[in-house]
Design a protein around this motif. Structure first.
Motif, PDB file in Angstrom:
ATOM      1  N   ALA A  53       2.124   9.129   6.525  1.00  0.00           N
ATOM      2  CA  ALA A  53       1.064   8.211   6.932  1.00  0.00           C
ATOM      3  C   ALA A  53       1.387   6.802   6.432  1.00  0.00           C
ATOM      4  O   ALA A  53       1.819   6.633   5.288  1.00  0.00           O
ATOM      5  CB  ALA A  53      -0.281   8.677   6.372  1.00  0.00           C
ATOM      6  N   TYR A  54       1.186   5.811   7.307  1.00  0.00           N
ATOM      7  CA  TYR A  54       1.517   4.425   7.026  1.00  0.00           C
ATOM      8  C   TYR A  54       0.353   3.518   7.412  1.00  0.00           C
ATOM      9  O   TYR A  54      -0.549   3.916   8.142  1.00  0.00           O
ATOM     10  CB  TYR A  54       2.758   3.995   7.822  1.00  0.00           C
ATOM     11  N   SER A  55       0.411   2.268   6.977  1.00  0.00           N
ATOM     12  CA  SER A  55      -0.607   1.274   7.325  1.00  0.00           C
ATOM     13  C   SER A  55      -0.467   0.855   8.779  1.00  0.00           C
ATOM     14  O   SER A  55       0.571   1.074   9.405  1.00  0.00           O
ATOM     15  CB  SER A  55      -0.461   0.036   6.433  1.00  0.00           C
ATOM     16  N   VAL A  56      -1.515   0.196   9.294  1.00  0.00           N
ATOM     17  CA  VAL A  56      -1.522  -0.303  10.669  1.00  0.00           C
ATOM     18  C   VAL A  56      -2.024  -1.739  10.649  1.00  0.00           C
ATOM     19  O   VAL A  56      -3.012  -2.062   9.979  1.00  0.00           O
ATOM     20  CB  VAL A  56      -2.447   0.547  11.574  1.00  0.00           C
ATOM     21  N   ASP A  90       0.808  -1.219   0.000  1.00  0.00           N
ATOM     22  CA  ASP A  90       0.000   0.000   0.000  1.00  0.00           C
ATOM     23  C   ASP A  90       0.840   1.267   0.000  1.00  0.00           C
ATOM     24  O   ASP A  90       0.300   2.360  -0.075  1.00  0.00           O
ATOM     25  CB  ASP A  90      -0.938  -0.003   1.207  1.00  0.00           C
ATOM     26  N   GLY A  91       2.172   1.144   0.130  1.00  0.00           N
ATOM     27  CA  GLY A  91       3.019   2.321   0.123  1.00  0.00           C
ATOM     28  C   GLY A  91       2.786   3.186   1.346  1.00  0.00           C
ATOM     29  O   GLY A  91       2.488   2.693   2.435  1.00  0.00           O
ATOM     30  N   TYR A  92       2.888   4.493   1.159  1.00  0.00           N
ATOM     31  CA  TYR A  92       2.694   5.445   2.256  1.00  0.00           C
ATOM     32  C   TYR A  92       2.324   6.801   1.683  1.00  0.00           C
ATOM     33  O   TYR A  92       2.396   7.018   0.478  1.00  0.00           O
ATOM     34  CB  TYR A  92       3.944   5.545   3.131  1.00  0.00           C
ATOM     35  N   VAL A  93       1.896   7.704   2.550  1.00  0.00           N
ATOM     36  CA  VAL A  93       1.608   9.077   2.145  1.00  0.00           C
ATOM     37  C   VAL A  93       2.752   9.940   2.633  1.00  0.00           C
ATOM     38  O   VAL A  93       3.131   9.897   3.806  1.00  0.00           O
ATOM     39  CB  VAL A  93       0.260   9.573   2.719  1.00  0.00           C
TER      40      VAL A  93
END
Length: 175
Positions: free
Chosen positions: A167-170, A114-117
């Motif tokens: 911003a990253y996944s959790v 999902d990559g990151y922001v």
């Protein structure tokens, strides 16, 4: 597992002695962005990110999971989804590249890239690494107060310093 806050149903999987969400958290909260495979969260959103009875994964939990997988399977392909990963087909058999970059999802953990922001020039958020990396927040201190675990399309895994307000996944773990 059903999140009482929004009714979202998550797949879960027991790995080692821990129950993990087998997909990225998708709870829509302030300081989060829609990703292709869940939501991406800024550091400030982590305190209330996971549903009651669950917590944001820790460095020790990730390290234990990665060590177990590497001991039994020699790489993390069994943690990765079978789709979504960018693949350079000319290098799949290249030993340096790492082999099966798509993953086998053999444990049902389904890590998607999902990559990151990232906040670029002018403070405009932009998506980076979609298709080539999965980045997950941890709630621990390694080198700074904001760290992530990164799975890239070379079958590598590393812990790195994050920057605020990226911003990253959790992934949540049962308490």
């Amino acid at each position: 597992m059903t999140d009482d806050r929004d009714g979202h149903v998550y797949k879960t999987v027991e790995l080692g002695c821990k129950w993990w969400m087998a997909e990225n958290l998708a709870f829509d909260s302030e300081n989060s962005f829609e990703g292709k495979y869940g939501r991406l969260y800024e550091w400030g959103a982590l305190a209330d990110a996971c549903p009651f009875g669950w917590h944001v994964s820790t460095v020790d939990e990730w390290q234990d999971l990665i060590n177990r997988v590497h001991k039994e399977f020699r790489n993390n392909a069994v943690l990765r989804s079978t789709t979504g990963w960018d693949v350079d087909s000319s290098r799949i058999d290249d030993e340096e590249w790492g082999g099966n970059v798509k993953g086998t999802d053999g444990l049902g953990f389904s890590i998607f890239p999902d990559g990151y922001v990232y906040y670029g020039e002018g403070g405009t958020p932009r998506y980076e690494g979609v298709g080539s990396a999965a980045n997950f927040w941890t709630v621990d201190y390694i080198q700074s107060d904001r760290d992530v675990v990164v799975f890239d399309n070379h079958l590598e895994t590393e812990f790195m310093d994050a920057t605020d307000p990226d911003a990253y996944s959790v992934r949540c773990v049962k308490d």
